[in-house]
Design an enzyme around this catalytic site. Sequence first.
Site, short mmCIF file in Angstrom:
data_model
loop_
_atom_site.label_atom_id
_atom_site.label_comp_id
_atom_site.label_asym_id
_atom_site.label_seq_id
_atom_site.Cartn_x
_atom_site.Cartn_y
_atom_site.Cartn_z
CG ASP A 113 48.50 65.35 98.59
OD1 ASP A 113 48.77 64.82 99.68
OD2 ASP A 113 48.91 64.93 97.51
CG ASP A 174 52.88 60.73 101.61
OD1 ASP A 174 53.04 59.54 101.91
OD2 ASP A 174 53.49 61.26 100.67
N GLY A 232 51.05 46.03 101.27
CA GLY A 232 51.78 47.28 101.17
C GLY A 232 52.52 47.36 99.84
CB THR A 234 57.52 51.51 97.70
OG1 THR A 234 57.97 52.82 98.12
CG2 THR A 234 58.16 51.14 96.37
N1 GLY Z 1 53.34 63.67 99.61
C1 GLY Z 1 54.14 63.46 98.47
C2 GLY Z 1 55.59 63.51 98.75
O1 GLY Z 1 56.01 63.55 99.90
O2 GLY Z 1 56.34 63.50 97.79
#
Ligand code: GLY
Length: 396
Positions: A113, A174, A232, A234
């Site tokens: 991130d 993300d 994939g 989740t």
């Molecule tokens: N990137 C983590 C979230 O969207 O919770």
Amino acid sequence: MSLSLNTAVIEPLQGATPPDQQSRRMLTRALDQALASIDRNLAHFGDDFPAPSSIAGVYPAIGNIEWTNGFWTGMLWLAYEATGARRYRDVAARHVLGFHRRQAEKIDVNHHDLGFLYSLSCVAAYKLTGSTIAAEAAMGAAHLLLERYQPRAGIIQAWGDLNDPEQSGRMIIDCNLNLPLLYWASGHSGDLRFRQAADRHIEAAARHIVRPDGSTFHTFFFDTATGLPRHGKTHQGYADDSCWARGQAWGISGFPLVFRHNGDTRLLDLSKVLANYYLNRLPEDGICYWDLIFTSGGEERDSSAAAIAACGLLELAKNLPLLDPLRADYEAAALRTVGQLSEHYANTDGAPGGGLLRHAVYHKPHRIGIDESCIWGDYFYFESLVRLSRTWEPYW
Ligand code: GLY
């Protein structure tokens, strides 16, 4: 005789479409409310940061330790751009010193991130003020992000140690928003390795995270030894085969943001695919449930996903040709979303430490931040207001 630009007037255009007064009023009111909330929270948090999500409507104060710290600093840069007021810039510039220390001392940076963190804090600072310390911090963060690149699979591993068997070879949607940091680093340094890693990662996301029906997996595993795709899964969505709303929103916005850097028009086509899937699954008021498997009923909405999607639709529309049949629809959908958020989801109670938007969901399966404010929702809501009210160059 020189032309004085500041005395030139715009002559009314004959036959022009009259301005949508209701949207203009909404925008002015929403911007005023957002700035008032940011001022309140500036006094409340000082040089600290709001936590990722609120508890009973109020964000706890935290240091610079979360994946989300950049959103608050980014809001301060946006407020500075929107108003020119020095108080936002001063605090944001102090944050930059903390972000510099964070990457230099490797404090909570063992994840992907870094783009969320450093694009909105340090790349923004560099673009707006030319700060060399900000550029140095952003370059340091880009190096850390590049260390997470798995060359055989061509992906940046999202979470955890690179040797952790649970996390090894996992990419998540993300991450599309983390890639602009890599493109910026290549442009800034001339080192093409950052760009090449980002190009491979976005290609892998396009091929494997997006499903044939236009929905998305939240996360996808690769075999890092062979580079082969596995499956994939989740993490924050309802089920492995459902479509987590915020993941879809990260995709809608992330593909066009990467297009800005690499010019690959296939990414715009893909963003359209995701956008149409998303828009076709919204409830009456246009604000998504936390997972797109839900289209009615008692589940929570995720206003933060709606705010991200609104920014994504605006970025997508901006990059489409004027005659693209969907361009105006995306602009209208974004405006409607922002209007609904400002009318029905904005927080008006004025409590210090409160968010801009209510009714977001952080992590439903782990029962964190359910029907609360989330700081990225606030950031993207404010970004959408800035996008609608002025010409704005993304920090991404
Ligand atoms: N990137 C983590 C979230 O969207 O919770």
